[in-house]
Write a protein that holds these residues in place. Sequence first.
Motif, PDB file in Angstrom:
ATOM      1  N   ARG A   1      -1.705  41.139  41.032  1.00 48.40           N
ATOM      2  CA  ARG A   1      -1.362  41.048  42.461  1.00 48.40           C
ATOM      3  C   ARG A   1      -2.517  40.360  43.206  1.00 48.40           C
ATOM      4  O   ARG A   1      -2.434  39.189  43.534  1.00 48.40           O
ATOM      5  N   ASP A   2      -3.659  41.045  43.413  1.00 46.62           N
ATOM      6  CA  ASP A   2      -4.783  40.411  44.116  1.00 46.62           C
ATOM      7  C   ASP A   2      -5.383  39.274  43.277  1.00 46.62           C
ATOM      8  O   ASP A   2      -5.752  38.233  43.808  1.00 46.62           O
TER       9      ASP A   2
ATOM     10  N   HIS B   1     -11.795  49.765  46.670  1.00 43.44           N
ATOM     11  CA  HIS B   1     -11.221  48.433  46.400  1.00 43.44           C
ATOM     12  C   HIS B   1     -12.169  47.444  47.084  1.00 43.44           C
ATOM     13  O   HIS B   1     -12.196  47.357  48.304  1.00 43.44           O
TER      14      HIS B   1
ATOM     15  N   HIS C   1     -14.090  43.581  47.503  1.00 44.40           N
ATOM     16  CA  HIS C   1     -14.086  42.130  47.270  1.00 44.40           C
ATOM     17  C   HIS C   1     -15.527  41.633  47.154  1.00 44.40           C
ATOM     18  O   HIS C   1     -16.458  42.292  47.591  1.00 44.40           O
TER      19      HIS C   1
ATOM     20  N   ASN D   1     -12.342  39.610  43.337  1.00 41.00           N
ATOM     21  CA  ASN D   1     -12.342  41.066  43.473  1.00 41.00           C
ATOM     22  C   ASN D   1     -13.451  41.657  42.603  1.00 41.00           C
ATOM     23  O   ASN D   1     -14.064  40.947  41.815  1.00 41.00           O
TER      24      ASN D   1
HETATM   25 ZN   LIG Z   1      -7.841  43.023  47.987  1.00 42.19          ZN
END
Ligand SMILES: [Zn+2]
Length: 518
Positions: free
Chosen positions: A11-12, A204, A206, A240
């Motif tokens: 997804r990311d 989560h 980045h 990420n």
């Molecule tokens: Zn993200």
Amino acid sequence: MQVKLFDTTLRDGAQTEGISFSVEDKIKIAKLLDELGIHYIEGGWPGSNPKDIEFFKAIKEIKLKNARIVAFSSTRRPGIKVEEDKNIQTLLEAGTPAVSIFGKSWDFHVRDALKTTLEENLAMIRDTIAFAKKAGREVIFDAEHFFDGYKANPGYAMKVLGTAEDAGADVLCLCDTNGGTLAFEVQRIINEVKSQVKIPLGIHAHNDSECAVSVSGMAVYCGATHVQGTINGYGERCGNANLCSIIPILKLKLKIDCVSDQQLRRLTEVSRHVAEIANLPQSAHQPFVGRSAFSHKGGIHVSAVVKNPGTYEHIKPELVGNERRVTISELSGVSNLLVKAEVYGVSLKKDSPETKSLIKTLKELESQGYSFEEGEASFELLVKRTLGEIPRYFELENFKIETDKQGDKPAIVTAHVKLKVKDKHFDATGVGDGPINALDNALRKVLEDIYPEIKSVKLTDYKVRVLNTEAGTAAKVRVLVESADEKAVWNTVGVSTNVIEASWLALVDSLEYRLMRK
Ligand SMILES: [Zn+2]
């Protein structure tokens, strides 16, 4: 302490510039992640992308051993009922056991990006989570921009977490969406937040400040039990948090048993395989899993590592399925040569005639422009040939190449090869789209009958470098060939003023190396 690993490569990670996964690619990656022991695999955002809906359909047919599949969505839109929101309907139709729902936790974003009131944002979070819980889903709430939001307006950011918790969320995942937060800030904020919530916290991060891994490690150190990231750190902008670093850090440094020892040993392979599927080169310098992560170059480091690898290695490379490499740029020094030969299981004596003859050959080759750092298989062959440890598998008598170009049509190249193999003479003709391809085809026509094991050898990369020879009149070229079969990858090198001759030398070494290995 139990920590759950949540992968969002599909997804990311799919937001990376240059990555475009097909449904088949996503299935392949999901299987690899499952075998690696990942607990949650986020497959996509069904409400935003029809390709993701197909993935969720296809993955249902596959039996996974470890992982739960997760579908992703925003909260409901402002001003409508949750059950009427198409996005949320599609989310539940994906039929996954778990969902991750992201909501805004920074007041600035609520006002300026969502263009709604702070109260309505809380209602959107509450309604969406409660609706998904009623439908029987495990809910991971992603508090988007949490750290920036907390710094700007801690009261509102905490209200967002409280609302999600009261609505029934199972995990509160704190997101550093812009990737600008440093580890010491994460430490302070999580320590303040954790006493005010009862359910597990997640992270989560980045990588915009190149701190995503350190921020994630710090969050776990402070008590977070859910970590999100991607394989090889894929993701938008700077990526990420990289699970290929986070997993060994948790397991080997923080002593958290997030995957088994056996699963950890597959990490390098998974990193390379996912890179291959993404069609991006795996960075050689990637910590833990990169080809250079445990490579030692020259001098003091090499002699220390030979005595005890712990002198210049923070972990044992085999724990993550990687390997130690010794790369030496100048091999014609006696001590460098002895160290390198030992790596190949050849013991040389310092003053023996063999060593002297090897040094002489190496000096000669280095002055011609050979560099064995990227052609280690050629070096190993050279040592073993000089010591008479391997036979000549085949010898060239002659090759000729013709190029036929007619009008606008692509050129066709034909190569004629004459070889001597085990005292018999053979010849063959090969056709190809270029001279190297034609030579390779002709060579294989003769050799595959005699040595069937070379059938599985593929040439995976071919590079030509023009050498800067200020002294010479004609420029020399160095050709590097990378070859692979189902068991190994190896690199060979050839140097000549003629690019075809240089390629031939590298090609011959590639096949002889495979024959030597049997
Ligand atoms: Zn993200």
